[in-house]
Design a protein around this motif. Structure first.
Motif, short mmCIF file in Angstrom:
data_model
loop_
_atom_site.label_atom_id
_atom_site.label_comp_id
_atom_site.label_asym_id
_atom_site.label_seq_id
_atom_site.Cartn_x
_atom_site.Cartn_y
_atom_site.Cartn_z
N THR A 141 0.86 -1.20 0.00
CA THR A 141 0.00 0.00 0.00
C THR A 141 0.89 1.24 0.00
O THR A 141 2.11 1.15 -0.10
CB THR A 141 -0.91 0.04 1.24
OG1 THR A 141 -0.11 0.33 2.40
CG2 THR A 141 -1.64 -1.29 1.44
N LEU A 173 -8.45 5.53 -7.51
CA LEU A 173 -9.11 4.76 -6.46
C LEU A 173 -10.13 5.64 -5.77
O LEU A 173 -9.78 6.55 -5.00
CB LEU A 173 -8.08 4.22 -5.45
CG LEU A 173 -8.64 3.50 -4.22
CD1 LEU A 173 -9.61 2.39 -4.62
CD2 LEU A 173 -7.50 2.94 -3.36
N LYS A 175 -12.61 6.40 -3.05
CA LYS A 175 -12.84 5.94 -1.68
C LYS A 175 -14.08 6.61 -1.10
O LYS A 175 -14.74 7.42 -1.76
CB LYS A 175 -11.59 6.21 -0.84
CG LYS A 175 -10.32 5.59 -1.45
CD LYS A 175 -9.13 5.70 -0.55
CE LYS A 175 -9.18 4.64 0.53
NZ LYS A 175 -7.93 4.61 1.33
N ASP A 176 -14.37 6.29 0.15
CA ASP A 176 -15.62 6.76 0.75
C ASP A 176 -15.71 8.29 0.80
O ASP A 176 -16.80 8.85 0.64
CB ASP A 176 -15.81 6.16 2.14
CG ASP A 176 -14.61 6.36 3.06
OD1 ASP A 176 -13.60 6.94 2.62
OD2 ASP A 176 -14.69 5.92 4.23
N GLU A 204 -13.76 1.64 -3.97
CA GLU A 204 -13.83 1.02 -2.65
C GLU A 204 -15.29 0.84 -2.25
O GLU A 204 -16.07 1.79 -2.31
CB GLU A 204 -13.10 1.88 -1.64
CG GLU A 204 -13.19 1.39 -0.20
CD GLU A 204 -12.57 2.38 0.77
OE1 GLU A 204 -11.34 2.37 0.91
OE2 GLU A 204 -13.34 3.17 1.36
N ASP A 206 -17.73 -1.02 0.95
CA ASP A 206 -17.66 -1.69 2.25
C ASP A 206 -18.96 -2.40 2.61
O ASP A 206 -19.08 -2.94 3.72
CB ASP A 206 -17.25 -0.72 3.35
CG ASP A 206 -18.10 0.55 3.39
OD1 ASP A 206 -19.24 0.51 2.91
OD2 ASP A 206 -17.60 1.56 3.91
N ASP A 225 -13.47 -3.31 1.33
CA ASP A 225 -12.78 -2.74 2.49
C ASP A 225 -13.36 -3.25 3.80
O ASP A 225 -14.55 -3.11 4.07
CB ASP A 225 -12.87 -1.21 2.44
CG ASP A 225 -12.07 -0.54 3.54
OD1 ASP A 225 -10.91 -0.94 3.75
OD2 ASP A 225 -12.61 0.36 4.20
#
Length: 289
Positions: A141, A173, A175-176, A204, A206, A225
């Motif tokens: 990462t 990427l 993401k939230d 991403e 979840d 995630d």
């Protein structure tokens, strides 16, 4: 002035020179190694053997060598292993022969670098071994020490991982936080796709109910995630091979096998760079004739 250097440990020649000089300057300061200069005769010569005191996957040998060469261009170095080799406790890594003063002054910088990178490679090898025999690929990462990303990711490769994004400009990427600002996964993916970048768009998710919206919006890859093993299996079945899947979040050595066996394509582990202990590598001297 340092000699012309080839690419080493994930760094090009200029970066190698800058890294080595910066580390040496940090250690030597403006006054140099005053203890060594006051106590060691200028004509004294030493032979140093660097060896591991534990089982390791080694990384950083070539970079460690450059520290000795930077302070003594005439030093003689014999590499007894290669980056990526797995060594048992007691195995020699390198022998160095040259003038005592520069060798003693370079010792800590060389060892710190070798111990740090080997620690990453060794921990990475442990994770890679845990998923051996599955089709899952181990990823690193961006959880790296600032300024050391290139060499830490190199060490992860030596341990058996593949590199994820090196920088924010070499992968998309979502993401939230991006989703929250855009208003929805669909809106975030559409915005990314509208930019017509050549980069694939990874999203991403979840929860299971976020998977279909991401795929319908055009996601090229998904990151599951912090999902449980049961959720991962359900998500893999739902995706049904349409895009690659990465599992991430809190992965440990005792959980990675079960995660890999769910059928995800990748599993990323921040711990391999963020939490790797330094390898136990020592240096012993003898006086050269």
């Amino acid at each position: 002035m340092m000699m012309s250097l080839p690419p080493i440990a994930g760094l090009d020649a200029d970066a190698v020179s800058h890294f080595v000089q910066s580390v040496l300057k940090e250690d030597l300061g403006l006054g140099g190694d005053v203890t060594t200069d006051l106590t060691i005769p200028a004509d004294a010569r030493l032979i140093a053997t660097i060896q591991t005191r534990e089982q390791i996957a080694v990384a950083g040998i070539d970079l460690a060598q450059v520290f000795f060469e930077a302070l003594d261009p005439d030093v003689r170095v014999e590499r007894l292993a290669r980056d990526g080799d797995e060594l048992q406790a007691g195995a020699p890594i390198m022998r160095v022969e040259g003038r005592a003063r520069p060798m003693l002054s370079a010792e800590r910088s060389a060892l710190n670098t070798l111990q740090h990178l080997t620690g990453i490679a060794t921990l990475t090898r442990s994770y890679a071994n845990m998923i051996a025999g599955t089709s899952c690929i181990l990823l690193d990462t961006r959880k790296t020490i600032p300024g050391l990303r290139a060499i830490e990711k190199y060490a992860a490769r030596m341990g058996g991982a593949h590199n994820h994004r090196m920088r924010l400009d070499d992968g998309i990427l979502i993401k939230d936080n991006h989703v929250a600002i855009c208003g929805s996964i669909e809106a975030a993916v559409r915005a990314a796709k509208a930019g017509k970048s050549a980069l694939p768009v990874q999203v991403e998710v979840d929860t299971i109910d976020q998977i279909e919206p991401a795929l319908k919006a055009g996601a090229d890859r998904l990151l599951f995630d912090n999902m449980s093993v049961e959720m991962l299996r359900e998500g893999v079945a739902l995706v049904a091979g349409r895009v690659p899947i990465e599992a991430s979040g809190g992965v440990r050595l005792d959980t990675i096998r079960a995660i890999a066996e769910t059928g995800v394509t990748y599993v990323s582990v921040g711990r391999i760079t963020q939490s790797a202990p330094a390898a136990d590598i020592g240096l012993d001297y003898t006086i050269a004739a």
